[in-house]
Motif scaffolding. Structure first.
Motif, short mmCIF file in Angstrom:
data_model
loop_
_atom_site.label_atom_id
_atom_site.label_comp_id
_atom_site.label_asym_id
_atom_site.label_seq_id
_atom_site.Cartn_x
_atom_site.Cartn_y
_atom_site.Cartn_z
N VAL A 1 1.48 4.04 -3.29
CA VAL A 1 1.23 5.49 -3.23
C VAL A 1 2.52 6.25 -3.54
CG1 VAL A 1 0.47 7.41 -1.79
CG2 VAL A 1 -0.58 5.19 -1.50
N PHE B 1 3.79 9.74 2.89
CA PHE B 1 3.74 8.83 1.75
C PHE B 1 3.03 9.43 0.54
CE2 PHE B 1 3.65 5.60 5.35
CZ PHE B 1 5.03 5.61 5.45
N GLY C 1 -1.33 3.78 4.55
CA GLY C 1 -0.93 4.41 3.29
C GLY C 1 -1.26 5.87 3.19
N ALA D 1 -4.79 -1.61 -0.83
CA ALA D 1 -5.27 -1.79 0.54
C ALA D 1 -6.63 -2.46 0.56
CB ALA D 1 -5.34 -0.45 1.25
N ILE E 1 -6.42 3.73 -2.30
CA ILE E 1 -5.29 2.85 -2.57
C ILE E 1 -5.82 1.46 -2.87
CG2 ILE E 1 -3.05 2.12 -1.73
CD1 ILE E 1 -3.50 4.22 0.57
N THR F 1 -5.18 0.90 4.56
CA THR F 1 -5.58 2.20 4.01
C THR F 1 -5.01 3.32 4.87
OG1 THR F 1 -7.65 1.25 3.24
CG2 THR F 1 -7.56 3.64 3.38
N THR G 1 0.83 -1.20 0.00
CA THR G 1 0.00 0.00 0.00
C THR G 1 0.87 1.25 0.00
OG1 THR G 1 -1.74 -1.16 1.19
CG2 THR G 1 -1.77 1.22 1.29
N ILE G 2 1.79 1.29 0.93
CA ILE G 2 2.67 2.47 1.01
C ILE G 2 3.49 2.59 -0.27
CG2 ILE G 2 4.65 3.45 2.24
CD1 ILE G 2 3.45 2.12 4.81
#
Lengths: 218, 458
Positions: free
Chosen positions: B180, B218, B213, B204, B201, B210, B176-177
């Motif tokens: 992004v 980020f 992120g 996620a 996202i 979520t 997720t991170i």
């Protein structure tokens, strides 16, 4: 009312999803000394087959399928005790444990497959959505399942289907269960890649595959 | 008007009901009754509806349906009740659009009307899984290179250090991170650092990922779109409500999204149109959304571009456009994949349908049912923008004629639609350019559609 008419009414009750007619016709079947197994096989099941075929061809939708299953269950509440009293039993094709894998909360596709399997003669144990791998295996053992059916709607949760198969192998349980996979992004290629025993593109196909895997075709 | 915590209270005190009973005893009978009472009828001859009376009846029917049915909270097994007056008041109180993005890419997203000559908001890209950061970056950079792009969707990451991402695991947090960060970097490289990301996202699947992120370091911003979904059908769970709670407290443009299943609990086209319209109302009241994103998904075919799917898209969009100021993005799934003629026909049909029906925006039609890793390229996004601009100002009647002609091209083979190619099979990974074959196909299709009566602006 004669036997033919009662059996037709049972089929009609399933086709129309009419629980009242299903109960009434089941009562009439018993009061007219109709073999309850025959009432199921020549009445209710024939109606369910019609609904299943309509669903498969796109003429009917999920509500019709669920209503038909509701009518089927309503009639069975009356017929089942008599079947047991006569020490008979409906031939079951096998037990399928079905659930959506870890991280996935989507249920519609899984519910449809469970409904079609249940009305096709399988014992179905539905463990719902978002199931951890080990929980699925423990539940399958507990249910003495013949088949584990794994649903996944997202590409990000498909790997959890592979994980179930891998963990079954690690626990030396792989040969105890047949594993079927399904869901929006799942296809035969994926099933082959992860070593699943079967894949069904639709609910009706899933029932056919389960029947084939258990050698209960025809 | 009730706020989020009022609805939380209803989610813990409403009528308790097993999920199956909610569907069998509440939702399905209510769909059947309301469709009949309000005379909602599917019209296969006109996949793009021009019937304003039907649109208004459908809107009224949706208000009635939500009032009778409420929405199911799976986490508490209770029905969240919704009142007619509070629904109508929430619609009345809607602002005149929402603002997204930063710098020169900051803009206002407003509702459109059927036949509106203004081009729609072009939301480009898909949340389809990318196999690697390299491919995800190339895809997003390609989207950023489309000047008419108003916002983008960033792809999900399918793997982290070669390991498949599993929902709810730490790998999901990393994915997720990472997605992004990669998306924002790619937009910077495309010279569009302020372009808003509108899909929250896709990597996620849990509220935990979520929230992870959305840490400011980020790259996700309150001026992006924070898309939060209903579950099919008429259901929320704590994952949904956790995301909502977080965004309501911290700030951000909430996007309500629902992709009703055509042939699912709502039944056929009429019931699906009813439920799809109901989600607009719930997005406005329960989610307090800044925008809505929606489209039907056919139960058997997994796409939106069937004749009945397009009709559902059309009537629900028209009903909401005619009766609210809630800006909505139409999202369709195509059966065919990239670099196929069939994809272009499906995308052309969906864009004409949405734009002529009054959707405020359109998203890139997702190729191959959005289930193929790397199965999306910027050329589809460009074509969708070209089609969306061409569709602006086209009447619903004309759109319906054209869509009928496009349907003839793919309708009969939709069950066996070609999967098409993956990014690396029709794009040069080194240059980020489409293959000659794909460029040629794109040009040929535009020529063919022009002959059929589409007026491309560029």
């Amino acid at each position: 009312m004669d036997k033919t008419q009662i059996l037709e009414n049972l089929a009609h009750a399933a086709i129309e999803g009419d629980e009242d007619l299903a109960r009434e016709s089941a009562e009439q079947a018993l009061s007219n000394q109709i073999d309850p197994l025959e009432a199921v096989e020549q009445g209710l099941s024939k109606g369910m087959a019609v609904v299943g075929a309509r669903f498969e061809s796109g003429e009917a939708f999920l509500p019709e399928l669920l209503m038909a299953a509701g009518a089927f269950d309503a009639a069975m509440e009356i017929l089942q005790p008599e079947i047991e009293a006569q020490k008979k039993e409906i031939t079951k094709l096998g037990t399928v444990l079905i659930g959506t894998v870890k991280g996935d909360v989507h249920s519609i596709g899984k519910n449809v497959v469970a409904t079609v399997l249940g009305t096709s003669g399988f014992d179905v144990v539905d463990i719902g959505v978002d199931n951890a791998t080990l929980d699925i295996i423990q539940e399958a053992k507990k249910a003495k399942a013949d088949v584990i059916a794994l649903s996944s709607l997202m590409t990000t949760t498909m790997p959890a289907q592979r994980e179930v198969i891998e963990v079954l192998e690690e626990m030396s349980l792989r040969d105890k269960f047949l594993v079927m996979v399904g869901g929006g992004p799942v296809n035969q290629e994926w099933a082959d890649e992860i070593g699943a025993d079967g894949y069904g593109k639709s609910a009706v196909q899933a029932a056919e595959v389960a029947r084939r895997l258990l050698g209960r075709e025809g | 008007m009730p706020d989020f915590l009022d609805f939380m209270e209803r989610a813990t005190t409403g009528q308790i009901l097993a999920e199956n009973d909610y569907y069998l005893k509440v939702l399905i009978p209510n769909v059947t009754k309301v469709v009949r009472e309000f005379g909602i009828r599917y019209d296969p001859a006109n996949p793009v509806s021009s019937d304003d009376e039907l649109a208004d009846r459908l809107f009224e029917a949706a208000v009635e349906f939500v009032t009778r049915t409420g929405i199911y909270c799976g986490a508490t097994n209770r029905v969240i009740e919704v009142g007619r007056d509070e629904l109508l008041q929430a619609v009345e109180n809607l602002p005149d659009g929402s603002t997204f993005g930063e710098g020169r890419d900051r803009r206002r997203f407003r509702a459109r009307r059927p036949g509106d000559e203004r081009p729609p908001w072009c939301h480009v890209g898909t949340g389809i899984v990318a196999s690697s950061e390299e491919i995800a970056t190339a895809q997003v950079e390609g989207y950023g290179g489309i000047p008419q792009a108003s916002s983008i969707s960033i792809p999900a990451f399918g793997r982290v250090r070669g390991m498949h991402v599993v929902g709810g695991s730490p790998l999901e947090i990393y994915a997720t991170i990472g997605s992004v960060q990669a998306g924002r970097r790619a937009l910077g490289r495309a010279g569009r650092p302020g372009l808003p990301i509108l899909n929250l996202i896709s990597s996620a699947t849990t509220s935990m990922a979520t929230i992870a992120g959305t840490h400011p370091d980020f790259g996700l911003r309150p001026s992006d779109g924070w898309l939060i979904d209903f579950l099919a059908e008429m259901k929320v769970d704590f994952e949904t409500l956790n995301r909502l709670a977080f965004v309501h407290v911290t700030g951000g443009n909430v996007g309500s999204t629902a992709l009703p299943i055509l042939g699912g609990y709502a039944g056929g086209a009429e019931g699906t149109a009813l439920v799809m319209t109901a989600y607009y109302l719930l997005g406005i009241l329960l989610f307090r959304g800044a925008y809505h994103l929606t489209g039907p998904v056919h139960f058997r075919h997994g796409c939106s571009t069937t004749r009945d799917g397009l009709w559902v898209m059309s009537v629900a969009g028209r009903a909401a456009s005619h009766n609210t100021r809630y800006p909505a993005i139409g999202l369709a799934y195509a059966a065919a994949g990239p670099c196929t003629k069939e994809y272009f026909y499906e995308a052309a049909a969906a864009n004409l349908c949405c734009v002529a029906s009054g959707y405020a925006g359109v998203q890139t039609v997702h190729p191959a049912k959005a289930v193929i890793e790397d199965g999306v390229t910027p050329l589809e996004a460009l074509f969708n923008v070209e089609m969306a601009y061409a569709a602006a100002g086209v009447s619903s009647e004309r759109a319906s004629e054209l869509v009928n002609r496009f349907l003839q091209k793919y309708e009969d083979i939709i069950g066996e639609a070609p999967k098409g190619k993956r990014y690396q099979e029709c794009y040069d990974l080194r240059t980020g350019k489409p293959s000659e074959e794909y460029v040629r196909l794109h040009e040929e299709i535009k020529e063919e559609l022009t002959q059929m009566g589409v007026s491309f602006r560029f």
